[in-house]
Scaffold this active site. Structure first.
Site, mmCIF file in Angstrom:
data_model
loop_
_atom_site.group_PDB
_atom_site.id
_atom_site.type_symbol
_atom_site.label_atom_id
_atom_site.label_comp_id
_atom_site.label_asym_id
_atom_site.label_seq_id
_atom_site.Cartn_x
_atom_site.Cartn_y
_atom_site.Cartn_z
ATOM 1 N N HIS A 1 7.055 -4.913 8.352
ATOM 2 C CA HIS A 1 8.086 -4.050 7.759
ATOM 3 C C HIS A 1 9.249 -4.018 8.746
ATOM 4 O O HIS A 1 9.081 -3.625 9.899
ATOM 5 C CB HIS A 1 7.527 -2.643 7.542
ATOM 6 C CG HIS A 1 8.465 -1.727 6.822
ATOM 7 N ND1 HIS A 1 8.028 -0.579 6.196
ATOM 8 C CD2 HIS A 1 9.808 -1.773 6.611
ATOM 9 C CE1 HIS A 1 9.064 0.029 5.645
ATOM 10 N NE2 HIS A 1 10.151 -0.679 5.892
ATOM 11 N N PRO B 1 0.847 -1.193 0.000
ATOM 12 C CA PRO B 1 0.000 0.000 0.000
ATOM 13 C C PRO B 1 0.882 1.242 0.000
ATOM 14 O O PRO B 1 1.780 1.371 0.830
ATOM 15 C CB PRO B 1 -0.794 -0.134 1.305
ATOM 16 C CG PRO B 1 0.074 -0.973 2.187
ATOM 17 C CD PRO B 1 0.811 -1.911 1.281
ATOM 18 N N MET B 2 0.643 2.155 -0.940
ATOM 19 C CA MET B 2 1.464 3.363 -1.058
ATOM 20 C C MET B 2 0.563 4.549 -1.335
ATOM 21 O O MET B 2 -0.135 4.583 -2.362
ATOM 22 C CB MET B 2 2.495 3.202 -2.187
ATOM 23 C CG MET B 2 3.497 2.086 -1.969
ATOM 24 S SD MET B 2 4.619 1.860 -3.378
ATOM 25 C CE MET B 2 3.559 0.948 -4.525
ATOM 26 N N VAL B 3 0.542 5.512 -0.435
ATOM 27 C CA VAL B 3 -0.300 6.688 -0.591
ATOM 28 C C VAL B 3 0.047 7.395 -1.894
ATOM 29 O O VAL B 3 1.214 7.694 -2.172
ATOM 30 C CB VAL B 3 -0.131 7.645 0.605
ATOM 31 C CG1 VAL B 3 -0.911 8.938 0.375
ATOM 32 C CG2 VAL B 3 -0.598 6.971 1.891
ATOM 33 N N LYS C 1 -0.653 -4.578 8.950
ATOM 34 C CA LYS C 1 0.715 -4.278 8.530
ATOM 35 C C LYS C 1 1.371 -3.453 9.639
ATOM 36 O O LYS C 1 0.851 -2.416 10.036
ATOM 37 C CB LYS C 1 0.728 -3.499 7.214
ATOM 38 C CG LYS C 1 2.123 -3.239 6.639
ATOM 39 C CD LYS C 1 2.026 -2.631 5.241
ATOM 40 C CE LYS C 1 3.403 -2.525 4.594
ATOM 41 N NZ LYS C 1 4.267 -1.515 5.228
ATOM 42 N N CYS D 1 2.493 3.162 9.119
ATOM 43 C CA CYS D 1 2.836 4.430 8.483
ATOM 44 C C CYS D 1 3.501 5.364 9.498
ATOM 45 O O CYS D 1 2.947 5.621 10.573
ATOM 46 C CB CYS D 1 1.602 5.103 7.901
ATOM 47 S SG CYS D 1 1.972 6.670 7.051
ATOM 48 N N GLN E 1 -6.687 -1.068 2.359
ATOM 49 C CA GLN E 1 -6.071 -0.692 3.629
ATOM 50 C C GLN E 1 -6.650 0.604 4.187
ATOM 51 O O GLN E 1 -6.833 1.578 3.449
ATOM 52 C CB GLN E 1 -4.560 -0.524 3.478
ATOM 53 C CG GLN E 1 -3.885 -0.319 4.843
ATOM 54 C CD GLN E 1 -2.419 0.016 4.747
ATOM 55 O OE1 GLN E 1 -2.058 1.107 4.339
ATOM 56 N NE2 GLN E 1 -1.559 -0.927 5.140
ATOM 57 N N ASN F 1 8.534 -7.256 4.486
ATOM 58 C CA ASN F 1 8.592 -5.982 3.776
ATOM 59 C C ASN F 1 9.881 -5.261 4.147
ATOM 60 O O ASN F 1 10.196 -5.106 5.322
ATOM 61 C CB ASN F 1 7.365 -5.147 4.158
ATOM 62 C CG ASN F 1 7.294 -3.801 3.461
ATOM 63 O OD1 ASN F 1 6.716 -2.859 3.993
ATOM 64 N ND2 ASN F 1 7.868 -3.679 2.289
#
Length: 294
Positions: A181, A28-30, A153, A112, A83, A214
């Site tokens: 991560h 997931p990447m903003v 995550k 995040c 997400q 990750n």
């Protein structure tokens, strides 16, 4: 609140029968893992994709936010994990119910590290000891009341024993798949550094649910090295995918070909990306070329 009337698969049954046992996952990447980019990544080896992180309260309350931030295409964008960031169980459930018919699972972002997330008390800033009960309540609420599985995550803590304890709490609350991560929440920007695969390996050893690793995935060769070391069920990449959306094939296509293919997807699928996203992706795709040129 009522529980779903049909039984949903859990753990490895979910991983195998719903997700298809994916090993190659796009993070997931903003503003970066939007529909058009997910389709491009899937065409080049990705087996599972996540949406960008969505704000649960805004998603639940605003139709305009939903229209602007979420789109999917079942024909070319499955399986998909949606997400959310959240800090309230009821709000998270309300948002998740709006997408449960359009995805394979809902993921809770607990990793995040950005400043805006700190202000809202979400993501990695919702993982202090005092917040664990709140986090587990959110996970359990989705586990009990949502029609699809809940996943999480996280980032590691400096102390591996704390990372393990947190992971076990999430599993006990109903998390059906965990992505770890291998960096702490302070490891960002110029302090990013290398991800700790050893911590990820330790977490994988003690859990009964699937685990994705990750961090440190820049080239295809890194994928198998990570799987061999951590014994995880899959590998998730973010930055590596942005520079080479064909990373999971091990092929370095001419960058202009990938750029044109991406723009063609944007044109073919309405509302699959906005101009800002397109500009950001083209910058990343062409960045290695400019480095070599100058």
């Amino acid at each position: 609140m009522t529980a779903p009337t049909t039984e949903k698969l859990q753990g490895y049954e979910f991983y195998r029968r719903v997700l298809g046992s994916p090993r190659y996952i796009v993070a997931p990447m903003v503003d970066h893992s939007e529909l058009a980019w997910r389709v491009l990544s899937r065409r080049h080896g990705a087996q599972l994709c996540y949406t960008p992180m969505l704000h649960a309260r805004l998603f639940a309350e605003s139709a305009a936010y939903r229209a602007a931030q979420f789109s999917c295409n079942a024909a070319e964008d499955a399986p998909l994990v949606v997400q959310f960031c959240a800090n309230d169980a009821a709000t998270l459930l309300a948002a998740a119910r709006l997408v449960e018919a359009r995805c394979a699972a809902v993921d809770l972002n607990l990793g995040c590290p950005q400043g805006i997330v700190k202000k809202g008390h979400y993501g990695a800033f919702l993982t202090d000891d005092k917040d664990w009960d709140c986090v587990c309540a959110m996970v359990n609420t989705l586990h009990v009341h949502l029609a699809v599985p809940v996943t999480c995550k996280i980032r590691i803590f400096s102390d591996v024993n704390k990372t393990i304890a947190f992971a076990k709490r999430l599993q006990a609350a109903g998390c059906q798949l965990l992505t770890v991560h291998g960096r702490t929440r302070d490891m960002k920007g110029h302090k990013t550094g290398l991800a700790d695969w050893e911590q990820i390996r330790r977490v994988k050893e003690v859990l009964d649910i699937p685990v994705f690793a990750n961090g440190n995935i820049c080239y295809f060769e890194d994928v198998q090295r990570c799987l061999d070391f951590t014994k995880c069920d899959g590998v998730m990449t973010a930055e590596g995918n942005l520079y080479n959306p064909a990373l999971f094939t091990g092929i370095f296509h001419p960058v202009w070909k990938l750029a044109i293919e991406y723009l063609e997807i944007c044109k073919e699928i309405p509302n699959s990306a906005d101009v800002g996203m397109m500009r950001a992706h083209l910058f990343k795709i062409f960045a290695p070329w400019f480095v070599c040129l100058f």
